[in-house]
Design an enzyme around this catalytic site. Structure first.
Site, PDB file in Angstrom:
ATOM      1  N   ARG A  84     -18.501 -31.522 -36.908  1.00  0.00           N
ATOM      2  CA  ARG A  84     -18.894 -32.081 -35.614  1.00  0.00           C
ATOM      3  C   ARG A  84     -18.996 -30.990 -34.548  1.00  0.00           C
ATOM      4  O   ARG A  84     -19.909 -30.963 -33.737  1.00  0.00           O
ATOM      5  CB  ARG A  84     -17.832 -33.095 -35.143  1.00  0.00           C
ATOM      6  CG  ARG A  84     -17.933 -34.457 -35.728  1.00  0.00           C
ATOM      7  CD  ARG A  84     -16.573 -35.033 -36.063  1.00  0.00           C
ATOM      8  NE  ARG A  84     -16.235 -34.560 -37.402  1.00  0.00           N
ATOM      9  CZ  ARG A  84     -16.489 -35.254 -38.503  1.00  0.00           C
ATOM     10  NH1 ARG A  84     -16.976 -36.466 -38.407  1.00  0.00           N
ATOM     11  NH2 ARG A  84     -16.240 -34.763 -39.703  1.00  0.00           N
ATOM     12  N   SER A 111     -14.268 -41.654 -38.381  1.00  0.00           N
ATOM     13  CA  SER A 111     -14.470 -41.190 -39.758  1.00  0.00           C
ATOM     14  C   SER A 111     -13.164 -40.777 -40.425  1.00  0.00           C
ATOM     15  O   SER A 111     -12.934 -41.074 -41.592  1.00  0.00           O
ATOM     16  CB  SER A 111     -15.407 -39.981 -39.821  1.00  0.00           C
ATOM     17  OG  SER A 111     -16.102 -39.767 -38.670  1.00  0.00           O
ATOM     18  N   LYS A 141      -9.553 -23.610 -34.355  1.00  0.00           N
ATOM     19  CA  LYS A 141     -10.726 -23.482 -35.250  1.00  0.00           C
ATOM     20  C   LYS A 141     -11.903 -24.321 -34.742  1.00  0.00           C
ATOM     21  O   LYS A 141     -13.060 -24.000 -35.008  1.00  0.00           O
ATOM     22  CB  LYS A 141     -10.351 -23.785 -36.699  1.00  0.00           C
ATOM     23  CG  LYS A 141      -9.880 -25.209 -37.004  1.00  0.00           C
ATOM     24  CD  LYS A 141     -11.000 -26.132 -37.353  1.00  0.00           C
ATOM     25  CE  LYS A 141     -10.537 -27.573 -37.453  1.00  0.00           C
ATOM     26  NZ  LYS A 141     -11.607 -28.542 -37.521  1.00  0.00           N
TER      27      LYS A 141
HETATM   28  N1  LIG Z   1     -13.766 -36.309 -39.341  1.00  0.00           N
HETATM   29  C1  LIG Z   1     -13.089 -35.408 -40.047  1.00  0.00           C
HETATM   30  O1  LIG Z   1     -13.545 -34.946 -41.088  1.00  0.00           O
HETATM   31  C2  LIG Z   1     -11.759 -34.961 -39.580  1.00  0.00           C
HETATM   32  C3  LIG Z   1     -10.968 -34.185 -40.446  1.00  0.00           C
HETATM   33  C4  LIG Z   1      -9.717 -33.760 -40.007  1.00  0.00           C
HETATM   34  C5  LIG Z   1      -9.271 -34.091 -38.739  1.00  0.00           C
HETATM   35  N2  LIG Z   1     -10.070 -34.835 -37.939  1.00  0.00           N
HETATM   36  C6  LIG Z   1      -9.535 -35.175 -36.614  1.00  0.00           C
HETATM   37  O2  LIG Z   1      -9.380 -36.591 -36.542  1.00  0.00           O
HETATM   38  C7  LIG Z   1      -9.452 -37.001 -35.162  1.00  0.00           C
HETATM   39  C8  LIG Z   1     -10.408 -38.198 -35.084  1.00  0.00           C
HETATM   40  O3  LIG Z   1     -11.706 -37.702 -35.345  1.00  0.00           O
HETATM   41  P1  LIG Z   1     -12.838 -38.497 -36.126  1.00  0.00           P
HETATM   42  O4  LIG Z   1     -13.607 -37.475 -36.875  1.00  0.00           O
HETATM   43  O5  LIG Z   1     -12.293 -39.643 -36.862  1.00  0.00           O
HETATM   44  O6  LIG Z   1     -13.681 -39.005 -34.911  1.00  0.00           O
HETATM   45  P2  LIG Z   1     -15.121 -39.636 -34.962  1.00  0.00           P
HETATM   46  O7  LIG Z   1     -15.977 -38.765 -34.124  1.00  0.00           O
HETATM   47  O8  LIG Z   1     -15.536 -39.933 -36.361  1.00  0.00           O
HETATM   48  O9  LIG Z   1     -14.885 -41.051 -34.282  1.00  0.00           O
HETATM   49  C9  LIG Z   1     -14.713 -41.171 -32.922  1.00  0.00           C
HETATM   50  C10 LIG Z   1     -13.460 -41.952 -32.658  1.00  0.00           C
HETATM   51  O10 LIG Z   1     -13.196 -41.913 -31.270  1.00  0.00           O
HETATM   52  C11 LIG Z   1     -13.006 -43.220 -30.791  1.00  0.00           C
HETATM   53  N3  LIG Z   1     -13.511 -43.274 -29.436  1.00  0.00           N
HETATM   54  C12 LIG Z   1     -14.713 -42.872 -28.991  1.00  0.00           C
HETATM   55  N4  LIG Z   1     -14.789 -43.082 -27.643  1.00  0.00           N
HETATM   56  C13 LIG Z   1     -13.589 -43.600 -27.274  1.00  0.00           C
HETATM   57  C14 LIG Z   1     -13.039 -43.999 -26.041  1.00  0.00           C
HETATM   58  N5  LIG Z   1     -13.736 -43.925 -24.899  1.00  0.00           N
HETATM   59  N6  LIG Z   1     -11.788 -44.478 -26.027  1.00  0.00           N
HETATM   60  C15 LIG Z   1     -11.050 -44.571 -27.146  1.00  0.00           C
HETATM   61  N7  LIG Z   1     -11.524 -44.188 -28.362  1.00  0.00           N
HETATM   62  C16 LIG Z   1     -12.776 -43.714 -28.412  1.00  0.00           C
HETATM   63  C17 LIG Z   1     -13.822 -44.091 -31.728  1.00  0.00           C
HETATM   64  O11 LIG Z   1     -13.371 -45.413 -31.696  1.00  0.00           O
HETATM   65  C18 LIG Z   1     -13.516 -43.409 -33.058  1.00  0.00           C
HETATM   66  O12 LIG Z   1     -12.239 -43.812 -33.508  1.00  0.00           O
HETATM   67  C19 LIG Z   1      -9.926 -35.765 -34.378  1.00  0.00           C
HETATM   68  O13 LIG Z   1      -8.817 -35.157 -33.783  1.00  0.00           O
HETATM   69  C20 LIG Z   1     -10.469 -34.828 -35.474  1.00  0.00           C
HETATM   70  O14 LIG Z   1     -10.353 -33.465 -35.136  1.00  0.00           O
HETATM   71  C21 LIG Z   1     -11.292 -35.280 -38.313  1.00  0.00           C
HETATM   72  O1  LIG Z   2     -15.229 -29.749 -38.828  1.00  0.00           O
HETATM   73  P1  LIG Z   2     -15.274 -30.654 -37.606  1.00  0.00           P
HETATM   74  O2  LIG Z   2     -15.818 -29.917 -36.458  1.00  0.00           O
HETATM   75  O3  LIG Z   2     -15.999 -31.905 -37.906  1.00  0.00           O
HETATM   76  O4  LIG Z   2     -13.778 -31.034 -37.304  1.00  0.00           O
HETATM   77  C1  LIG Z   2     -13.165 -32.001 -38.150  1.00  0.00           C
HETATM   78  C2  LIG Z   2     -11.977 -31.487 -38.900  1.00  0.00           C
HETATM   79  O5  LIG Z   2     -11.106 -30.858 -38.066  1.00  0.00           O
HETATM   80  C3  LIG Z   2     -12.262 -30.605 -40.106  1.00  0.00           C
HETATM   81  O6  LIG Z   2     -11.076 -30.105 -40.700  1.00  0.00           O
END
Ligand SMILES: NC(=O)c1ccc[n+]([C@@H]2O[C@H](COP(=O)([O-])OP(=O)(O)OC[C@H]3O[C@@H](n4cnc5c(N)ncnc54)[C@H](O)[C@@H]3O)[C@@H](O)[C@H]2O)c1
Ligand SMILES: O=P(O)(O)OC[C@H](O)CO
Length: 335
Positions: free
Chosen positions: A262, A16, A198
């Protein structure tokens, strides 16, 4: 159209957050995105239909600006910036085919809010070590921002943190658009550690919500959590910083209270009686806080900071302690 004068940005990750960041970057006229995803079905779908079928599938991605790659070595070719956007647990595996030579002269931007498991290292420290990247060429994307709200173009704020502000300012300009304001900050470590912490707090919020605790309790939990985050960050990287600004407190609040979190969702399942395994199987997304809890617990063996909330979450997730009993003890420590 010539891409010669375009800023080329490689994005590593198909979840995402990667999808939301690409949407923001696509708002810039002079940007070309080189996107690596590991899932071949998703790659084929994006090439055909211009959206990610697995995450934020309503977001339409311009084929003129976004090229999708099967290999990381191809995605990073010619890139000015490389954005890391996979959960920290998968970063080593995702970058396994890259060497220092592939990343030479490029700026690394970590969008990951987690630590590399086993090594208990921040992603930026791990990348610097693994690929010989200088800290001045490294930034993190932080701040209270959920991918789902970016997809809906709701006004959002990001903080681009680096040890040196010029690098962060350049990248903040690329991340600013009609619905996103990005500001630069020179506190790479403080912002990165606070973002890791956090997620643990959001797990605690979810667990207590699942157990039936209400808003009154959560307000006290989050206030205490901010103090816990401040104590740890100060022990790990002592310097003056304004912890009530959005890169720290804002990030904590959005995760602790949002329907999109999440980590909170994962914690809520645990509070309602799911096992860790069952909660992981049910969630398609990754709760970084699960891995971070163990990394911080291990890291703190060196620093001995008082972390009652982290300890409580650790004993529930890794020591199979009953959530109700653990939170009953934690509540006696909160003020
Ligand atoms: N989603 C948000 O709103 C958001 C905001 C800020 C920061 N983040 C950070 O971004 C990073 C990515 O999170 P996300 O929300 O995009 O994740 P997500 O939960 O939406 O997606 C999961 C990701 O993990 C990968 N994945 C799952 N199993 C895997 C495996 N076995 N091997 C390799 N890859 C695998 C998938 O391909 C996908 O890219 C995290 O560190 C999260 O904290 C997310
Ligand atoms: O808020 P979560 O738990 O989905 O974490 C995703 C990002 O870190 C939000 O800033």
């Amino acid at each position: 159209m010539s891409f010669l004068n375009h800023t080329k940005i490689a994005v590593i990750g198909g979840g995402s957050w990667a999808t939301a960041l690409i949407k923001i970057l696509c708002e810039q006229h002079h940007v070309q995105i080189r996107w690596w995803l590991r899932n071949q079905k998703d790659i084929d779908h994006i090439r055909k239909f211009n959206h990610n079928p697995s995450y934020l599938s309503d977001v339409v991605l311009s084929p003129k600006k976004v090229k999708v790659f099967e290999k990381t070595t191809d995605a990073v070719k010619g890139a000015d910036y490389i954005i890391l956007a996979v959960p920290a647990a998968f970063i080593q595996e995702s970058l396994q085919h890259l060497s220092a030579k592939h990343l030479q002269g490029k700026r690394i931007v970590s969008a990951i809010k987690g630590m590399v498991p086993g090594q208990n290292a921040l992603v930026t420290d791990w990348a610097a070590d693994a690929f010989g990247i200088e800290m001045k060429d490294t930034c993190v994307i932080a701040g209270p921002c959920h991918a789902e709200e970016v997809a809906l173009e709701k006004q959002s704020y990001l903080t681009i943190a680096s040890t040196e502000c010029p690098a962060a300012e350049d990248f903040a300009a690329l991340m600013t658009c009609r619905y996103v304001t990005a500001n630069a900050l020179d506190d790479l470590y403080g912002v990165e550690y606070a973002a890791v912490m956090k997620n643990i707090v959001a797990l605690a919020c979810g667990i207590t919500h699942g157990l039936g605790y209400g808003d009154n309790f959560q307000a006290v939990l989050v206030s205490n959590a901010m103090q816990e985050i401040g104590s740890l960050v100060t022990a790990l990287d002592p310097r003056e910083r304004n912890l009530s600004s959005s890169a720290y407190l804002g990030d904590l609040l959005v995760t602790a209270y949002s329907q999109f979190s999440r980590n909170r969702l994962f914690g809520n399942m645990i509070g309602r009686g799911y096992s860790v395994k069952a909660a992981q199987l049910e969630m398609k997304m990754i709760a970084e806080g699960y891995y971070a809890t163990r990394s911080i617990q291990e890291l703190n063996k060196t620093y001995h900071v008082n972390l009652p909330i982290t300890n409580a979450v650790y004993s529930i997730l890794y020591e199979e302690q009953a959530p109700a009993a653990v939170m009953n003890e934690l509540k006696k420590l909160l003020k």
